[in-house]
Structures are given as structure tokens and as C-alpha cells.
Design a protein around this motif. Sequence first.
Motif, PDB file in Angstrom:
ATOM      1  N   GLN A  20       0.828  -1.209   0.000  1.00  0.00           N
ATOM      2  CA  GLN A  20       0.000   0.000   0.000  1.00  0.00           C
ATOM      3  C   GLN A  20       0.861   1.257   0.000  1.00  0.00           C
ATOM      4  O   GLN A  20       0.591   2.207  -0.742  1.00  0.00           O
ATOM      5  CB  GLN A  20      -0.949  -0.001   1.187  1.00  0.00           C
ATOM      6  N   GLU A  21       1.890   1.272   0.831  1.00  0.00           N
ATOM      7  CA  GLU A  21       2.790   2.432   0.893  1.00  0.00           C
ATOM      8  C   GLU A  21       3.421   2.710  -0.460  1.00  0.00           C
ATOM      9  O   GLU A  21       3.551   3.864  -0.873  1.00  0.00           O
ATOM     10  CB  GLU A  21       3.913   2.183   1.911  1.00  0.00           C
ATOM     11  N   ARG A  23       2.247   1.698  -3.321  1.00  0.00           N
ATOM     12  CA  ARG A  23       1.207   1.720  -4.357  1.00  0.00           C
ATOM     13  C   ARG A  23       1.472   0.681  -5.434  1.00  0.00           C
ATOM     14  O   ARG A  23       1.402   0.962  -6.642  1.00  0.00           O
ATOM     15  CB  ARG A  23       1.057   3.105  -4.956  1.00  0.00           C
ATOM     16  N   LYS A  25       0.757  -3.361  -6.909  1.00  0.00           N
ATOM     17  CA  LYS A  25      -0.195  -4.469  -6.943  1.00  0.00           C
ATOM     18  C   LYS A  25       0.573  -5.765  -7.180  1.00  0.00           C
ATOM     19  O   LYS A  25       1.468  -5.827  -8.015  1.00  0.00           O
ATOM     20  CB  LYS A  25      -1.230  -4.241  -8.034  1.00  0.00           C
ATOM     21  N   GLN A  49      -7.300  -4.053  -2.863  1.00  0.00           N
ATOM     22  CA  GLN A  49      -6.635  -2.816  -3.271  1.00  0.00           C
ATOM     23  C   GLN A  49      -5.238  -3.070  -3.815  1.00  0.00           C
ATOM     24  O   GLN A  49      -4.734  -2.293  -4.631  1.00  0.00           O
ATOM     25  CB  GLN A  49      -6.551  -1.852  -2.095  1.00  0.00           C
ATOM     26  N   TRP A  50      -4.581  -4.146  -3.367  1.00  0.00           N
ATOM     27  CA  TRP A  50      -3.185  -4.382  -3.738  1.00  0.00           C
ATOM     28  C   TRP A  50      -2.913  -5.814  -4.210  1.00  0.00           C
ATOM     29  O   TRP A  50      -1.819  -6.112  -4.643  1.00  0.00           O
ATOM     30  CB  TRP A  50      -2.246  -4.038  -2.571  1.00  0.00           C
TER      31      TRP A  50
END
Length: 175
Positions: A20-21, A23, A25, A49-50
Amino acid sequence: MNTTQSDLDQLAAQVAQKLQELRLKLVCAESCTAGLIAATLARIPGASQWMCGSAVVYRLETKAVWLNVDRDKLQDPGPVSSIIADQMAVGVLEKTAEADVSLSITGDLGPGAPTETDGIAWVGIAAQSDEKQPRTVLTRKLELQQETIESEGSLRHHRHQEAVYRALGLLLEHL
């Protein structure tokens, strides 16, 4: 190494936070862990999200068809090898345009496997380059636990847990 569910969950949370940090996937290609890496990561709230997904490619033909793994290499040196972990990582990344990084694992968790591969797994990590062409970042051999106490579960179960923990640890280290 006796890896607990709590250990796996804590490490998965760290991987999720780092993805997440940055960004990024992630997509996985799993053979010997049969989707356990993806299942471990998917327990984290917001995983979609990832995490793009995971291809469970347990059989040789599935590796070849789904991920374009070289059939000749599946015969020699064989599925438990650096080259196959590499090809799986690159192959799944090529098939998943939205992913930035991939994690693959192939191995023989036994018991009763051929001596030369029993308890051996190979992890591959690939990343998209600036030209959106996957490139291998890392392949690493894992030598997994050789003995277990009967009351603590099967050797295969312990190897599954250890393989997932160590693969996620390598991914976190790379990120």
C-alpha cells in the motif's frame, strides 16, 4: 521452524502495508503451496486494493499452458528449480497487466518425494520494468523443515506454513 497462524498473519499485514505504501499491486503463481500464499494475504482487510490474484499451477501442463513455462525445462532441470520459479514469476506478471510485482513458488513438500527435492522450494520475484516488460528480481532456494513432532501435525503441513512464511518474508525484503 514452527510457524504459527499468528506469525503468518503478522507478516501478511506487513506485506500489505508495504504494498500500500509503495502503491504496488501483487500477483502470485503458486505450485507447492496450492494457493496458501494468496489465502494468507486475502485475510487482510482491503486486500483487493493491492492483490490482483493467484494462479495455482500444481501440475506441469498447467504451468506450461497458463504461464508459458518452458515444457523442456519442466523435464530438465525439472519443476523444482530456479528456472521454473523464474518463469512462473515472469509468466504470471505477463498475464496480469495491472500487477507491478509477482511472487512465485514451486517445490516438493513431500514427504516421500525424491531425496534431491524433498523439502525444497524455489521462490521467484519479478517486477515490471519501465517498459512494462517483466524482469526477474530474485530467485531463492528454500530448504524446509525436515522433521516434525507427530503431535504438532504433519511434516507437510509444517512445510506449507514455513514455505508461505519464508516466501512472504523474501517479498517484504525485496519491497
